[in-house]
Design an enzyme around this catalytic site. Structure first.
Site, PDB file in Angstrom:
ATOM      1  N   HIS A   1     -18.846 -30.932 -24.010  1.00 55.07           N
ATOM      2  CA  HIS A   1     -17.955 -31.889 -25.048  1.00 55.07           C
ATOM      3  C   HIS A   1     -18.503 -33.195 -24.473  1.00 55.07           C
ATOM      4  O   HIS A   1     -18.704 -33.426 -23.540  1.00 55.07           O
ATOM      5  CB  HIS A   1     -16.800 -31.602 -24.887  1.00 55.07           C
ATOM      6  CG  HIS A   1     -16.043 -32.808 -25.383  1.00 55.07           C
ATOM      7  ND1 HIS A   1     -15.576 -32.778 -26.939  1.00 55.07           N
ATOM      8  CD2 HIS A   1     -15.464 -33.775 -24.962  1.00 55.07           C
ATOM      9  CE1 HIS A   1     -15.188 -33.784 -27.307  1.00 55.07           C
ATOM     10  NE2 HIS A   1     -14.907 -34.693 -26.085  1.00 55.07           N
TER      11      HIS A   1
ATOM     12  N   GLU B   1     -10.062 -40.259 -24.400  1.00 52.66           N
ATOM     13  CA  GLU B   1     -10.217 -38.856 -23.960  1.00 52.66           C
ATOM     14  C   GLU B   1     -10.287 -39.214 -22.358  1.00 52.66           C
ATOM     15  O   GLU B   1      -9.552 -38.292 -21.525  1.00 52.66           O
ATOM     16  CB  GLU B   1     -11.447 -38.318 -24.277  1.00 52.66           C
ATOM     17  CG  GLU B   1     -11.280 -37.923 -25.761  1.00 52.66           C
ATOM     18  CD  GLU B   1     -12.694 -37.405 -26.457  1.00 52.66           C
ATOM     19  OE1 GLU B   1     -13.871 -37.425 -25.381  1.00 52.66           O
ATOM     20  OE2 GLU B   1     -12.742 -36.980 -27.514  1.00 52.66           O
TER      21      GLU B   1
ATOM     22  N   TYR C   1      -7.441 -31.481 -27.954  1.00 53.36           N
ATOM     23  CA  TYR C   1      -8.141 -31.116 -29.328  1.00 53.36           C
ATOM     24  C   TYR C   1      -7.090 -31.356 -30.410  1.00 53.36           C
ATOM     25  O   TYR C   1      -7.258 -30.772 -31.531  1.00 53.36           O
ATOM     26  CB  TYR C   1      -8.686 -29.659 -29.262  1.00 53.36           C
ATOM     27  CG  TYR C   1      -9.998 -29.438 -28.548  1.00 53.36           C
ATOM     28  CD1 TYR C   1     -11.223 -30.430 -28.961  1.00 53.36           C
ATOM     29  CD2 TYR C   1      -9.908 -28.776 -27.531  1.00 53.36           C
ATOM     30  CE1 TYR C   1     -12.294 -30.128 -28.265  1.00 53.36           C
ATOM     31  CE2 TYR C   1     -11.429 -28.705 -26.962  1.00 53.36           C
ATOM     32  CZ  TYR C   1     -12.594 -29.408 -27.420  1.00 53.36           C
ATOM     33  OH  TYR C   1     -13.564 -29.241 -26.957  1.00 53.36           O
TER      34      TYR C   1
ATOM     35  N   LYS D   1     -18.144 -26.993 -20.246  1.00 50.67           N
ATOM     36  CA  LYS D   1     -17.390 -26.014 -20.607  1.00 50.67           C
ATOM     37  C   LYS D   1     -17.208 -24.815 -19.978  1.00 50.67           C
ATOM     38  O   LYS D   1     -18.321 -24.460 -19.401  1.00 50.67           O
ATOM     39  CB  LYS D   1     -17.399 -25.636 -22.096  1.00 50.67           C
ATOM     40  CG  LYS D   1     -17.199 -26.848 -22.965  1.00 50.67           C
ATOM     41  CD  LYS D   1     -17.327 -26.645 -24.585  1.00 50.67           C
ATOM     42  CE  LYS D   1     -16.859 -27.802 -25.480  1.00 50.67           C
ATOM     43  NZ  LYS D   1     -16.859 -27.520 -26.922  1.00 50.67           N
TER      44      LYS D   1
ATOM     45  N   ASN E   1     -19.998 -23.937 -26.787  1.00 51.71           N
ATOM     46  CA  ASN E   1     -21.368 -24.982 -27.096  1.00 51.71           C
ATOM     47  C   ASN E   1     -21.665 -25.567 -25.758  1.00 51.71           C
ATOM     48  O   ASN E   1     -22.388 -26.849 -25.786  1.00 51.71           O
ATOM     49  CB  ASN E   1     -21.284 -25.478 -28.243  1.00 51.71           C
ATOM     50  CG  ASN E   1     -20.104 -26.472 -28.050  1.00 51.71           C
ATOM     51  OD1 ASN E   1     -19.366 -26.672 -27.521  1.00 51.71           O
ATOM     52  ND2 ASN E   1     -19.914 -27.468 -29.247  1.00 51.71           N
TER      53      ASN E   1
END
Ligand code: CMP
Length: 141
Positions: free
Chosen positions: A117, A128, A51, A11, A114
């Site tokens: 993913h 995905e 998402y 990320k 965070n």
């Protein structure tokens, strides 16, 4: 045992920390191989599609805005039990609860930012991966 594939994103906050090398080393040290990789900036539409299951959650807008705020590294990781193994290496979603030595404990800032993913099941991994990679772009290692 059969080789499994999973989807991973480094990320924007981890990219800003120059942590690509450290994170990939952790995957490799734990027996996962990079079967495909793409460095890109996600469009708002793509992040919203990715998402979609969180669309009704209060953090959705913030999540999409963060995920489109800078470059990300999209990857297909391959190895035995790749889905579960990747989740173990990443640590808990909330970096404060992630075990010491995991990616999120090392590079995560908060629940939203965070660091990484990872797909939560083989079915999610398939969905995905197909959002970001053509089948021909994923190497059979
Ligand atoms: P990720 O593994 O990318 O999947 C969904 C993301 O939503 C998750 O990591 C977090 O970054 C984010 N997320 C989940 N719960 C919250 C929350 N309570 N507040 C902010 N972000 C969240």
């Amino acid at each position: 045992m059969a080789i499994e594939k999973t989807f991973s994103i480094i990320k924007p906050n981890a990219m800003k920390k120059n942590a690509i090398g450290d994170i990939i080393s952790m995957f490799e040290a734990n027996g996962l191989k990079i079967a495909a990789a793409k460095l890109t900036i996600l469009s708002k539409a793509k992040a919203e599609e990715f998402y979609a299951e969180h669309k009704a959650r209060p953090f959705f807008g913030e999540l999409v805005s963060f995920m489109t705020s800078g470059p990300v590294l999209l990857m297909c990781l391959a190895g035995e039990n790749a889905v579960a193994k990747n989740r173990e290496i990443m640590g808990a979603t909330d970096p404060k609860k992630a075990n010491v030595g995991t990616i999120r404990a090392k590079f995560g800032d908060n629940m939203g930012e965070n660091a990484v993913h990872g797909s939560d099941s083989p079915t999610s991994a398939e969905r995905e991966l197909s959002l970001f990679f053509e089948k021909s772009e994923i190497c059979n290692l």
